[in-house]
Motif scaffolding. Sequence first.
Motif, PDB file in Angstrom:
ATOM      1  N   ALA A 667      -2.484  -1.643   8.387  1.00  0.00           N
ATOM      2  CA  ALA A 667      -1.307  -0.897   7.941  1.00  0.00           C
ATOM      3  C   ALA A 667      -1.026  -1.128   6.466  1.00  0.00           C
ATOM      4  CB  ALA A 667      -0.099  -1.294   8.783  1.00  0.00           C
ATOM      5  N   ASN A 668      -1.170  -2.358   5.986  1.00  0.00           N
ATOM      6  CA  ASN A 668      -0.899  -2.644   4.579  1.00  0.00           C
ATOM      7  C   ASN A 668      -1.899  -1.940   3.668  1.00  0.00           C
ATOM      8  OD1 ASN A 668       1.384  -4.419   4.821  1.00  0.00           O
ATOM      9  ND2 ASN A 668      -0.008  -5.979   5.613  1.00  0.00           N
ATOM     10  N   PHE A 669      -3.160  -1.899   4.088  1.00  0.00           N
ATOM     11  CA  PHE A 669      -4.150  -1.195   3.277  1.00  0.00           C
ATOM     12  C   PHE A 669      -3.872   0.309   3.258  1.00  0.00           C
ATOM     13  CE2 PHE A 669      -8.227   1.099   2.965  1.00  0.00           C
ATOM     14  CZ  PHE A 669      -8.569   0.730   1.668  1.00  0.00           C
ATOM     15  N   ALA A 670      -3.491   0.871   4.406  1.00  0.00           N
ATOM     16  CA  ALA A 670      -3.178   2.302   4.461  1.00  0.00           C
ATOM     17  C   ALA A 670      -2.017   2.641   3.531  1.00  0.00           C
ATOM     18  CB  ALA A 670      -2.856   2.707   5.895  1.00  0.00           C
ATOM     19  N   LEU A 671      -0.987   1.782   3.517  1.00  0.00           N
ATOM     20  CA  LEU A 671       0.149   2.011   2.622  1.00  0.00           C
ATOM     21  C   LEU A 671      -0.263   1.854   1.163  1.00  0.00           C
ATOM     22  CD1 LEU A 671       2.957   0.135   4.600  1.00  0.00           C
ATOM     23  CD2 LEU A 671       2.821   2.592   4.170  1.00  0.00           C
ATOM     24  N   GLU A 684       2.431   1.709 -12.370  1.00  0.00           N
ATOM     25  CA  GLU A 684       3.125   2.186 -11.178  1.00  0.00           C
ATOM     26  C   GLU A 684       2.589   1.498  -9.923  1.00  0.00           C
ATOM     27  OE1 GLU A 684       4.491   6.705 -12.409  1.00  0.00           O
ATOM     28  OE2 GLU A 684       2.555   6.417 -11.401  1.00  0.00           O
ATOM     29  N   VAL A 685       1.296   1.298  -9.859  1.00  0.00           N
ATOM     30  CA  VAL A 685       0.705   0.607  -8.714  1.00  0.00           C
ATOM     31  C   VAL A 685       1.260  -0.811  -8.621  1.00  0.00           C
ATOM     32  CG1 VAL A 685      -1.430  -0.259  -7.695  1.00  0.00           C
ATOM     33  CG2 VAL A 685      -1.396   1.984  -8.801  1.00  0.00           C
ATOM     34  N   VAL A 686       1.307  -1.508  -9.755  1.00  0.00           N
ATOM     35  CA  VAL A 686       1.818  -2.880  -9.775  1.00  0.00           C
ATOM     36  C   VAL A 686       3.265  -2.917  -9.305  1.00  0.00           C
ATOM     37  CG1 VAL A 686       2.380  -4.842 -11.261  1.00  0.00           C
ATOM     38  CG2 VAL A 686       0.209  -3.619 -11.565  1.00  0.00           C
ATOM     39  N   ALA A 687       4.058  -1.949  -9.740  1.00  0.00           N
ATOM     40  CA  ALA A 687       5.483  -1.939  -9.408  1.00  0.00           C
ATOM     41  C   ALA A 687       5.738  -1.513  -7.967  1.00  0.00           C
ATOM     42  CB  ALA A 687       6.238  -1.019 -10.369  1.00  0.00           C
ATOM     43  N   TRP A 688       4.929  -0.637  -7.440  1.00  0.00           N
ATOM     44  CA  TRP A 688       5.212  -0.055  -6.128  1.00  0.00           C
ATOM     45  C   TRP A 688       4.721  -0.904  -4.954  1.00  0.00           C
ATOM     46  CZ3 TRP A 688       3.411   5.716  -7.098  1.00  0.00           C
ATOM     47  CH2 TRP A 688       4.311   6.320  -7.990  1.00  0.00           C
ATOM     48  N   LEU A 689       3.638  -1.634  -5.155  1.00  0.00           N
ATOM     49  CA  LEU A 689       3.022  -2.323  -4.017  1.00  0.00           C
ATOM     50  C   LEU A 689       3.741  -3.633  -3.697  1.00  0.00           C
ATOM     51  CD1 LEU A 689       0.794  -0.211  -4.415  1.00  0.00           C
ATOM     52  CD2 LEU A 689      -0.886  -2.040  -4.040  1.00  0.00           C
ATOM     53  N   SER A 690       3.928  -3.888  -2.399  1.00  0.00           N
ATOM     54  CA  SER A 690       4.456  -5.169  -1.946  1.00  0.00           C
ATOM     55  C   SER A 690       3.340  -6.215  -1.974  1.00  0.00           C
ATOM     56  CB  SER A 690       5.008  -5.049  -0.523  1.00  0.00           C
ATOM     57  OG  SER A 690       3.952  -4.772   0.394  1.00  0.00           O
ATOM     58  N   LYS A 691       3.714  -7.475  -1.754  1.00  0.00           N
ATOM     59  CA  LYS A 691       2.710  -8.550  -1.782  1.00  0.00           C
ATOM     60  C   LYS A 691       1.613  -8.346  -0.726  1.00  0.00           C
ATOM     61  CE  LYS A 691       4.085 -12.694  -2.727  1.00  0.00           C
ATOM     62  NZ  LYS A 691       4.676 -14.060  -2.634  1.00  0.00           N
ATOM     63  N   PRO A 692       1.956  -8.041   0.543  1.00  0.00           N
ATOM     64  CA  PRO A 692       0.880  -7.798   1.519  1.00  0.00           C
ATOM     65  C   PRO A 692       0.006  -6.601   1.154  1.00  0.00           C
ATOM     66  CG  PRO A 692       2.962  -8.210   2.640  1.00  0.00           C
ATOM     67  CD  PRO A 692       3.287  -8.041   1.195  1.00  0.00           C
ATOM     68  N   GLU A 693       0.598  -5.579   0.537  1.00  0.00           N
ATOM     69  CA  GLU A 693      -0.178  -4.406   0.141  1.00  0.00           C
ATOM     70  C   GLU A 693      -1.116  -4.730  -1.016  1.00  0.00           C
ATOM     71  OE1 GLU A 693       3.428  -1.375   1.474  1.00  0.00           O
ATOM     72  OE2 GLU A 693       3.033  -1.758  -0.647  1.00  0.00           O
ATOM     73  N   LYS A 694      -0.673  -5.585  -1.938  1.00  0.00           N
ATOM     74  CA  LYS A 694      -1.553  -6.002  -3.034  1.00  0.00           C
ATOM     75  C   LYS A 694      -2.725  -6.821  -2.505  1.00  0.00           C
ATOM     76  CE  LYS A 694       1.945  -5.951  -6.692  1.00  0.00           C
ATOM     77  NZ  LYS A 694       2.781  -6.765  -7.602  1.00  0.00           N
ATOM     78  N   ARG A 695      -2.440  -7.675  -1.528  1.00  0.00           N
ATOM     79  CA  ARG A 695      -3.539  -8.443  -0.939  1.00  0.00           C
ATOM     80  C   ARG A 695      -4.555  -7.511  -0.294  1.00  0.00           C
ATOM     81  NH1 ARG A 695      -5.090 -10.255   4.062  1.00  0.00           N
ATOM     82  NH2 ARG A 695      -6.223 -12.240   4.105  1.00  0.00           N
ATOM     83  N   ALA A 696      -4.075  -6.498   0.418  1.00  0.00           N
ATOM     84  CA  ALA A 696      -4.989  -5.538   1.052  1.00  0.00           C
ATOM     85  C   ALA A 696      -5.793  -4.778   0.007  1.00  0.00           C
ATOM     86  CB  ALA A 696      -4.189  -4.572   1.923  1.00  0.00           C
TER      87      ALA A 696
END
Length: 716
Positions: A667-671, A684-696
């Motif tokens: 789910a985190n990778f999909a987001l 924008e990517v840096v600002a928008w992604l949460s920590k789990p999404e950045k890890r994915a």
Amino acid sequence: MGPVTQPMEAPVEARALLSLPDPLPAESPLAMPEQSFAEAPTQAIDPPAARTGSWRRALIMLATAILTFAGVDEMYEVLKVGGVTILEGIVLVLFAALFAWVALSFVSGLAGFAALLRGWRDELAIDTEGPLPAVHARVAMLLPTYNEDPQTVLARLQATRESTEATGSGAQFDWYILSDTTDPAVWAHEEKCFLALATDGARLYYRHRADNHARKSGNIEDWVKRFGGAYDFMIILDADSVMTGDALVRLAAAMERHPDVALIQTLPVVVHARTLFARLQQFAGRMYGPMIAAGVAWWHGSESNYWGHNAIIRVAAFAACTGLPILPGRKPFGGSILSHDFVEAALMRRAGWRIHMAPTLRGSYEEVPPTLLDFAARDRRWCQGNLQHAKILPARGLHWVSRLHFLTGIGAYITAPMWLSFLVAGILISLQAQYVRPEYFPKDFSLFPIWPAQDPVRAAWVFAATMGLLILPKLLALFLAVIRRDTRRGFGGGFRATIGLLSETLMSGLTAPVMMIFQSTAVVQILMGQDSGWQLQHRGDGSIPFRDVVRRYALPTVIGAAMAISALLVSWPLFWWMTPVILGLVLAIPVAMITNSATSARPALLATPEDLAPPPILARVQEIAPTLPAAGDQDALIQLRDDPRLLELHLAGLSRHPARARGRVDANFALARAKVDDAEAFDEVVAWLSKPEKRALMGDRDLLTRVVAMPAAAGK
């Protein structure tokens, strides 16, 4: 190790092709079949002969039984005056179980005292003083890490590497950093520190696991299945472990001499205590630990235990015997096995391999949590893992000593609510005698009245005997320390060692009731189905805000006040009798603030030999840490974009990740991918992604390549 070729166009203009050491060697797979607890497997080797002699175990059990019988009989004499009521019967049963626990610890410590007094001799005949033996086997040094501070963790590893190289046998050792880190910033920091240490020919490797299922045991299993076939032995470290090359070489040589041994566990010495609480733990471990360890090693023999780190393991035996199944049922008792080390040792012993402890081998070090709250948080996880062993106790084919290890682990936590129940039942008996009108003439015919009473003189003797069993081993350990000149000097002399023992005994007496409440709460929570999760272990200076201290210690304080009031309602003698427990609970908050305070590196009190004469390897850790990259404030994605070498290493590591199973969507990778699709710029990517999404995102080669190639800001 060959160079890693640049896999794609560099995101930085005019970037030259970089040459980096390969983060991983060629894979050498080793099968690790899942074990069954329902069926005993065919033994891999013939069971070892009883080299230590069953008479040792018989002696330990007989002495424990005699002490327990004497204590329970005396307690029965205390309670039987006027007949044993239901509450008194509960007290007697609880006392019997608790006294047996204390008696076994006492007898084991007494055995350790005798063994060390006459000069320790173990079956493995590890020479701790002579010239270093030659090592021919290949040894893998494994450092599993999970969201730890890479700067200090890798400084410890590097100091251990340098010490091993200095022995002349360094070529036999390969070094693996096995990361299960989930924090993107820590992941990037690990890779930066690895880059600072890795050079061609260094045999230092880094692997980040994409799916950290089964926690530490899954981390080691992944390594065994991918690389274990290339090695004879592996030594597993913790994030706070340091080991000298001398100890490592002697362990490897002992394994070569004894082909039927699967594991040798060392006795880690606690070092680098930064707070009073940690220093108390450090002093206790250094003063009493060698005697206790020698005692259990003396009678456990080839059925010793494994503590999960600072131990050498035969890779083939581990792979063949310790593939852990997923326990049926829901958490906390079902799922992955948490306290896997006990189980792994039991399964290898079940297959016929010997498991030993080397209590006198020097050069094995570790650290402890800085505060009681940090200790309790780690203890909560261990509590769940040990209670989980109740499902493994009936496993077929286990040695009875291995089952005893499981029972001992379970008992270490069950005894806390038992002690609490024992105290509460005692108070209720006193309140009943004070406020409930006794029935002097029961309904059944009786010529004489039944007077509710206990024997206070015998009760005092029972109390004194119990305290004696708890305190005498400490005095014996002090005796062993002061009769040896080097050890006595290491503790600052006999007088300072004695004052340190008295201080540690006093402070441990104050903190023990609080730990009893914490452990009792943990047991209740686990039995109610609450999972401990996988929390980061704190290793700092123990700084905890006062508000948090008050909130966490409120329950012990309230319970202590309730006990004090209940005792005073009965009598002042009962209150004074319960003072040791009441004081520890009522003073929980101020004692916590005192024990959380920082101490000097060379204290006048509670000093240990490693404080007064630090081993060179520990000083080397302090020298290396500042030379490694410090954690920065920059986002992990920014660090990867701005550092070509870091990005190249990261992408090289991703190329070795196992392929994602088709049909499984994270789910985190999909987001993360959806947000990247919507973004016009890197910022924008840096600002928008949460920590789990950045890890994915950091775990996917193609998506990460696309992101670092994006323009820095929209419109540019």
